[in-house]
Design a protein around this motif. Structure first.
Motif, mmCIF file in Angstrom:
data_model
loop_
_atom_site.group_PDB
_atom_site.id
_atom_site.type_symbol
_atom_site.label_atom_id
_atom_site.label_comp_id
_atom_site.label_asym_id
_atom_site.label_seq_id
_atom_site.Cartn_x
_atom_site.Cartn_y
_atom_site.Cartn_z
ATOM 1 N N LEU A 255 0.872 -1.161 -0.374
ATOM 2 C CA LEU A 255 0.022 0.149 0.195
ATOM 3 C C LEU A 255 0.795 1.294 0.054
ATOM 4 O O LEU A 255 0.407 2.322 -1.178
ATOM 5 C CB LEU A 255 -0.831 -0.480 1.397
ATOM 6 N N ALA A 256 2.012 1.239 0.396
ATOM 7 C CA ALA A 256 2.562 2.330 0.924
ATOM 8 C C ALA A 256 3.235 2.274 -0.358
ATOM 9 O O ALA A 256 3.766 4.116 -1.322
ATOM 10 C CB ALA A 256 4.340 2.064 2.384
ATOM 11 N N GLU A 257 3.612 1.383 -1.539
ATOM 12 C CA GLU A 257 4.195 1.658 -2.997
ATOM 13 C C GLU A 257 2.593 2.236 -3.774
ATOM 14 O O GLU A 257 3.153 1.888 -4.982
ATOM 15 C CB GLU A 257 4.674 0.345 -2.870
ATOM 16 N N GLU A 258 2.284 2.334 -2.705
ATOM 17 C CA GLU A 258 0.735 2.848 -4.253
ATOM 18 C C GLU A 258 0.186 1.870 -4.891
ATOM 19 O O GLU A 258 -0.155 2.074 -5.888
ATOM 20 C CB GLU A 258 0.895 4.126 -4.218
ATOM 21 N N ARG A 259 0.269 0.610 -4.603
ATOM 22 C CA ARG A 259 -0.755 -0.489 -4.995
ATOM 23 C C ARG A 259 -1.823 -0.480 -5.581
ATOM 24 O O ARG A 259 -2.303 -0.004 -4.171
ATOM 25 C CB ARG A 259 0.242 -2.288 -5.398
ATOM 26 N N PRO A 260 -2.359 -0.698 -6.251
ATOM 27 C CA PRO A 260 -3.584 -1.331 -6.204
ATOM 28 C C PRO A 260 -4.472 -2.046 -5.181
ATOM 29 O O PRO A 260 -3.722 -2.944 -4.583
ATOM 30 C CB PRO A 260 -4.645 -1.157 -7.686
ATOM 31 N N VAL A 261 -5.484 -1.591 -4.380
ATOM 32 C CA VAL A 261 -6.307 -2.378 -3.468
ATOM 33 C C VAL A 261 -6.203 -4.066 -3.480
ATOM 34 O O VAL A 261 -5.430 -4.400 -2.794
ATOM 35 C CB VAL A 261 -6.905 -1.967 -2.266
ATOM 36 N N ARG A 262 -6.493 -4.345 -4.475
ATOM 37 C CA ARG A 262 -7.168 -5.875 -5.228
ATOM 38 C C ARG A 262 -5.398 -6.364 -5.205
ATOM 39 O O ARG A 262 -4.862 -7.724 -4.873
ATOM 40 C CB ARG A 262 -7.051 -6.226 -6.398
ATOM 41 N N GLU A 263 -4.571 -5.848 -6.032
ATOM 42 C CA GLU A 263 -2.866 -6.314 -6.134
ATOM 43 C C GLU A 263 -1.966 -6.299 -5.047
ATOM 44 O O GLU A 263 -1.519 -7.035 -4.611
ATOM 45 C CB GLU A 263 -1.957 -5.515 -6.908
ATOM 46 N N ALA A 264 -2.542 -5.266 -3.893
ATOM 47 C CA ALA A 264 -1.676 -5.522 -2.258
ATOM 48 C C ALA A 264 -2.202 -6.119 -1.960
ATOM 49 O O ALA A 264 -1.599 -6.984 -1.038
ATOM 50 C CB ALA A 264 -1.885 -3.762 -2.017
ATOM 51 N N LEU A 265 -3.693 -6.277 -1.941
ATOM 52 C CA LEU A 265 -4.088 -7.886 -1.159
ATOM 53 C C LEU A 265 -3.343 -9.183 -1.363
ATOM 54 O O LEU A 265 -3.461 -9.974 -0.323
ATOM 55 C CB LEU A 265 -5.751 -7.073 -1.092
ATOM 56 N N THR A 266 -3.957 -9.059 -3.187
ATOM 57 C CA THR A 266 -2.854 -10.304 -3.156
ATOM 58 C C THR A 266 -1.551 -10.410 -3.336
ATOM 59 O O THR A 266 -1.262 -11.800 -2.697
ATOM 60 C CB THR A 266 -3.462 -10.553 -5.077
ATOM 61 N N TRP A 267 -1.231 -9.553 -3.225
ATOM 62 C CA TRP A 267 0.439 -9.944 -3.060
ATOM 63 C C TRP A 267 0.537 -10.287 -1.661
ATOM 64 O O TRP A 267 1.656 -11.289 -0.959
ATOM 65 C CB TRP A 267 0.857 -8.031 -2.772
ATOM 66 N N ALA A 268 0.245 -9.661 -0.707
ATOM 67 C CA ALA A 268 0.037 -10.173 1.222
ATOM 68 C C ALA A 268 0.090 -11.183 0.990
ATOM 69 O O ALA A 268 0.524 -12.233 2.023
ATOM 70 C CB ALA A 268 -1.120 -8.984 1.671
ATOM 71 N N ALA A 269 -1.130 -11.887 0.426
ATOM 72 C CA ALA A 269 -1.717 -13.517 -0.109
ATOM 73 C C ALA A 269 -0.814 -14.406 0.223
ATOM 74 O O ALA A 269 -0.583 -14.713 0.659
ATOM 75 C CB ALA A 269 -2.728 -13.204 -0.571
ATOM 76 N N ALA A 270 0.267 -13.959 -0.905
ATOM 77 C CA ALA A 270 0.521 -14.091 -1.571
ATOM 78 C C ALA A 270 2.270 -14.904 -0.822
ATOM 79 O O ALA A 270 2.676 -16.011 -0.856
ATOM 80 C CB ALA A 270 1.689 -13.912 -3.267
ATOM 81 N N ALA A 271 2.598 -13.716 0.493
ATOM 82 C CA ALA A 271 3.905 -13.657 1.015
ATOM 83 C C ALA A 271 3.001 -14.648 3.143
ATOM 84 O O ALA A 271 3.852 -15.189 3.261
ATOM 85 C CB ALA A 271 3.993 -12.244 2.087
#
Length: 297
Positions: A255-271
């Motif tokens: 989110l701090a990198e200003e990724r779109p919300v869906r992308e940010a959530l998907t990226w965090a879920a992958a982590a």
């Protein structure tokens, strides 16, 4: 580079691995015991640092062997510990039982974390310099409130993980931009068992809410928009300890990198999915290159 400040706990996790967790009054034989640096604050700091942010930790450790190891572990993961105090007495500990399905039960002894009840000189300036402040509830509420007030005064995005779940003062909620409970914490905070209804109830108090749902993924709600459900990758869990903190740390970076919300959530879920496939809390947290390799839009 994104700068994230974490105000929270550092614990040494004392982890027993068993086939099945004991019931009350029952004794079982475990297969392994490990000591692993943890604590929700330190976990989120490590997760964010490995995900690619510059991270600073505000908290406390004791002047014992655990304290030395906790500080070293954070530094090894790239977390700045200049604002991590060393106090007289024992460091915090978490006593964890992990079963063969990857589930866990945890007892936390605060130790040095209990002394973090206020900000000290230099903490406010550090928070003011951040892109985001991450808060949890394993340190005294007075410090959590002070951190939220400071972040709000300087326009810093504040992310709160309400764990362990407890009633949240209105003053704290007024300083929170994003609330990230798991489904059990959301139910405890609202009295509503359904995570969708609980998220709506929480949205009346904060601008954005993410309810994490374990293997089912997460639910995002914000005012004036339709709820967004994001699935989690299908994996076989070995140890879910620290998965929520991995999610929050990675999400804060995205989110701090200003990724779109869906992308940010998907990226965090992958982590988070990567972390549950490994034993331990901070030890299981993936690096940015691993998240990028696992992430699919």
């Amino acid at each position: 580079m994104t700068h994230i400040v974490v105000l929270g706990s550092t614990n040494m996790d004392l982890v027993a691995y068993v086939e099945k967790a004991p019931q009350r009054g029952e004794t079982v034989t475990g297969r392994e015991f490990r000591t692993i640096p943890g604590g929700k604050g330190a976990n989120q700091a490590v997760a964010a640092a490995r995900a690619g942010a510059t991270v600073s930790m505000i908290g406390a450790v004791g002047n014992d062997a655990f304290g030395t190891r906790l500080r070293t572990g954070l530094e090894h993961s790239g977390v700045n510990t200049d604002h991590l105090r060393t106090v007289e007495g024992p460091s915090g500990t978490a006593h964890i039982v992990v079963d063969d399905e990857g589930g866990n039960s945890i007892v936390v002894i605060p130790g040095a974390n209990g002394t973090v009840d206020h900000l000290v000189p230099g903490d406010e300036g550090l928070i003011a310099s951040a892109d985001a402040l991450l808060l949890q509830l394993e340190i005294p509420m007075a410090a959590v409130l002070a951190g939220a007030r400071t972040a709000r005064a300087h326009g810093v995005r504040t992310v709160l993980t309400p764990a362990p779940a407890r009633p949240l003062p209105p003053e704290l909620l007024s300083g929170v931009d994003l609330l990230v409970p798991n489904e059990h914490e959301a139910a405890a905070l609202t009295g509503v068992p359904d995570p969708f209804a609980a998220a709506d109830a929480l949205l009346a108090q904060v601008p954005e809410v993410v309810v994490t749902l374990g293997p089912a993924g997460c639910l995002y709600v914000t005012r004036g928009a339709e709820p967004l459900a994001v699935p989690a990758p299908r994996v076989t869990a070995v140890d879910s300890t620290g998965a929520g903190d991995t999610f929050v740390g990675a999400l804060a970076v995205a989110l701090a990198e200003e990724r779109p919300v869906r992308e940010a959530l998907t990226w965090a879920a992958a982590a988070a999915a990567l972390s549950v496939q490994r034993e331990g809390a901070s030890a299981s947290m993936p690096y940015r290159s691993e998240i990028e390799a696992r992430y699919t839009a």
